[in-house]
Design an enzyme around this catalytic site. Structure first.
Site, PDB file in Angstrom:
ATOM      1  N   GLU A  69     -45.447   1.799  44.968  1.00 30.51           N
ATOM      2  CA  GLU A  69     -44.579   1.482  43.838  1.00 30.51           C
ATOM      3  C   GLU A  69     -43.755   0.232  44.111  1.00 30.51           C
ATOM      4  O   GLU A  69     -43.648  -0.662  43.270  1.00 30.51           O
ATOM      5  CB  GLU A  69     -43.644   2.662  43.552  1.00 30.51           C
ATOM      6  CG  GLU A  69     -42.729   2.446  42.365  1.00 30.51           C
ATOM      7  CD  GLU A  69     -43.516   2.193  41.100  1.00 30.51           C
ATOM      8  OE1 GLU A  69     -43.494   1.050  40.621  1.00 30.51           O
ATOM      9  OE2 GLU A  69     -44.143   3.124  40.583  1.00 30.51           O
TER      10      GLU A  69
ATOM     11  N   ILE B 288     -51.547  -2.386  18.707  1.00 27.41           N
ATOM     12  CA  ILE B 288     -52.666  -1.621  19.266  1.00 27.41           C
ATOM     13  C   ILE B 288     -52.936  -0.467  18.307  1.00 27.41           C
ATOM     14  O   ILE B 288     -52.043   0.351  18.041  1.00 27.41           O
ATOM     15  CB  ILE B 288     -52.327  -1.092  20.669  1.00 27.41           C
ATOM     16  CG1 ILE B 288     -51.904  -2.246  21.593  1.00 27.41           C
ATOM     17  CG2 ILE B 288     -53.518  -0.341  21.256  1.00 27.41           C
ATOM     18  CD1 ILE B 288     -52.939  -3.318  21.793  1.00 27.41           C
TER      19      ILE B 288
ATOM     20  N   SER C   5     -45.712   1.886  35.410  1.00 29.42           N
ATOM     21  CA  SER C   5     -44.926   1.232  36.460  1.00 29.42           C
ATOM     22  C   SER C   5     -45.128  -0.276  36.481  1.00 29.42           C
ATOM     23  O   SER C   5     -44.216  -1.021  36.801  1.00 29.42           O
ATOM     24  CB  SER C   5     -45.324   1.777  37.837  1.00 29.42           C
ATOM     25  OG  SER C   5     -44.607   2.925  38.143  1.00 29.42           O
TER      26      SER C   5
ATOM     27  N   ASP D 205     -44.229  -3.318  41.967  1.00 28.09           N
ATOM     28  CA  ASP D 205     -43.133  -3.882  41.181  1.00 28.09           C
ATOM     29  C   ASP D 205     -42.823  -5.318  41.588  1.00 28.09           C
ATOM     30  O   ASP D 205     -42.714  -6.217  40.745  1.00 28.09           O
ATOM     31  CB  ASP D 205     -41.871  -3.034  41.352  1.00 28.09           C
ATOM     32  CG  ASP D 205     -41.984  -1.659  40.727  1.00 28.09           C
ATOM     33  OD1 ASP D 205     -42.869  -1.459  39.884  1.00 28.09           O
ATOM     34  OD2 ASP D 205     -41.174  -0.783  41.082  1.00 28.09           O
TER      35      ASP D 205
ATOM     36  N   GLY E 171     -48.764  -0.872  13.092  1.00 31.53           N
ATOM     37  CA  GLY E 171     -47.313  -0.790  13.182  1.00 31.53           C
ATOM     38  C   GLY E 171     -46.876  -0.071  14.446  1.00 31.53           C
ATOM     39  O   GLY E 171     -47.654   0.123  15.383  1.00 31.53           O
TER      40      GLY E 171
END
Length: 524
Positions: A245, A486, A442, A249, A499
């Protein structure tokens, strides 16, 4: 005369899932807790939603803790053998120390020693544990709004997923996504600070150097680790643990905004540590342009008091001009809760957080041409989080977006925005010396934090709480300028549609169009 105690609203805590007794807890053992105090005055809504911001000294003076309240807390708790050892007036927090028995008596609870599964790997973790409400002496009723840290069970999990070899289809260097999502050219985040919250793991600078050199970036990102309490940068040497993680990041943020200076705040994975980290980051000097959070837990796994003070810290961030980008979760509409009902993840569900959902992306990494993009769902055992909050009401800026009502009435819709998250179309990163492909929402939080830094650089002013600007043109069936909607896919209980939708929010960014829209909406 017997002293009267009153319950702290929202402090009720349920048993930790799969908890078991782990032996006696020494009543004489010294421990720490954080006592959160009320504000002097409520922060005006106009200041939170922007575009105006406030300085840190002004925020502390007008809306921080009242010195009279601090003195009262010191005096009352000292009668119970507790000592206030540190106070942060702006964050309205006081660090309190005392023994297990003294703390239990002062706050009307019983602490036990318990083991429960770690949310990262599932191994048993021993911690202090409590159930039921907390209490304070009646003199502190309304003055103390939360007490955090007595129960120090693991609070949050990281929202990342490693690609499976047989499921992987395509992967991207994070820097390539700046082309796919058309980040504004001529920007790289220069002059901005990008803060990141981590609740475990760590990084080695040498590994970051190796990775960033491999991307041939125009600048080498500057990354600094910051301690929160006694937690610090501790690389674990396990690519499948918290290091994954941390490095995801940092590497995504650095690849997409190499000019921004990163401050990575390492805290303990408890409700107290998480709130401390966010408060420390948003009140830091210089004030960050963006804060990226890739950890969270279902709303129902938080106490109301912890959610409330966390949300207030995010409101402080908005008033100071910080845009907080938060991963929406990787377990679909149920958020990993085994009750068959939809749930949203916190802190993404806070109305003061920019909740980041996930997609499955098929694009040409070199040209940025998008062949298809749909909701991330049903592959590699994960799916984007999203739904309708049960803890937060529908905010005004989502009134016209078409958020569906849940059983309890109109709630805050999650997510707000999206980006690629499916590990089968994931991010190429380097973790503990191992080249890896990782996905999960993440990765979307630092992607949006990096984009925010570049937008702030181009605009020459902080953006703070982006929501009212992002939703300005949204109506049911129609998204806002600056987004590509999407329209296919599902995360379980919710399906994509034109929308805003509860899978991908307003859609994925078209950075150049988003910049133009922001310039039009906030002319200076």
């Amino acid at each position: 005369m017997t002293e009267r105690f009153v319950p702290i609203p929202g402090s009720e805590r349920t048993a930790a899932p799969k908890a078991r007794a782990a032996g006696p807890l020494d009543g004489a053992m010294p421990i720490e807790a954080t006592v959160m105090l009320r504000r002097r005055a409520s922060v005006p809504r106009d200041l939170i939603v922007g575009p105006d911001t406030i300085s840190q000294p002004e925020l502390a003076q007008r809306y921080g803790a009242d010195p009279t309240d601090v003195a009262l807390v010191r005096e009352v708790l000292s009668r119970h053998g507790l000592e206030v050892t540190d106070v942060d007036m702006a964050a309205r927090s006081a660090k309190v120390t005392g023994s297990v028995d003294e703390m239990s008596a002062a706050f009307g609870t019983q602490l036990t020693r318990t083991a429960s599964p770690d949310p990262i790997g599932g191994a048993p973790v021993e911690h202090r544990h409590r159930e039921g409400p907390l209490h304070v002496p009646a003199e502190l009723d309304g003055v103390v709004v939360a007490v955090l840290g007595l129960d120090d069970r693991p609070q949050a999990r990281p929202h990342l997923r490693h690609a499976r070899a047989r499921g992987r289809q395509i992967s991207y260097k994070p820097s390539e996504l700046a082309t796919v999502y058309r980040f504004p050219e001529g920007t790289d985040g220069t002059g901005q600070t990008l803060a990141i919250i981590e609740l475990g793991g760590g990084f080695a600078q040498s590994e970051l150097d190796t990775y960033f050199r491999s991307l041939d970036l125009p600048k080498m990102p500057k990354v600094t680790a910051v301690k929160v309490g006694t937690a610090h940068n501790v690389p674990g040497g396990d690519p499948d643990g918290a290091d994954g993680e941390v490095l995801l990041d940092i590497e995504v943020a650095g690849a997409l905004a190499p000019g921004a200076e990163q401050k990575v705040y390492f805290a303990h994975n408890t409700d107290r540590g998480f709130v401390q980290a966010v408060s420390q980051a948003v009140h830091a000097t210089p004030t960050p342009a963006a804060l990226s959070i890739s950890w969270g837990a279902p709303e129902i796994f938080w106490t109301e008091q912890a959610r409330a003070v966390f949300d207030e810290a995010l409101a402080d961030a908005a008033a100071l001009g910080v845009t907080v980008c938060v991963a929406a979760g990787d377990n679909g509409s149920g958020d990993g809760v085994d009750d068959g009902k939809p749930h949203t993840d916190f802190p993404a569900s806070s109305p003061h957080a920019l909740a980041c959902g996930g997609t499955r992306l098929d694009a040409d990494p070199r040209t940025g041409r998008i062949r298809s993009e749909q909701v991330w769902g049903g592959t590699d055992g994960g799916a984007t989080g999203g739904g309708v909050s049960e803890a937060f009401r529908l905010p005004s800026w989502q009134d016209a977006a078409g958020v569906p009502h849940n059983g309890g009435g109109p709630g805050r819709g999650v997510p707000d925005v999206s980006g690629v998250a499916d590990p089968a179309t994931g991010y190429e990163v380097l973790v503990d010396g191992r080249p890896s492909v990782i996905g999960g929402t993440s990765a979307v939080a630092p992607l949006w934090a990096a984009l925010t830094c570049r937008l702030v650089e181009a605009l020459g002013r902080p953006l703070g709480m982006l929501h009212p600007l992002l939703y300005a043109g949204a109506t049911p069936g129609h998204t806002s300028p600056g987004f590509r909607e999407i329209t296919t896919g599902t995360n379980g209980d919710f399906s994509a549609a034109p929308g805003w939708n509860a899978c991908t929010g307003l859609g994925v960014p078209v950075g150049t169009e988003l910049l133009a829209s922001l310039r039009e909406l906030t002319p200076h």
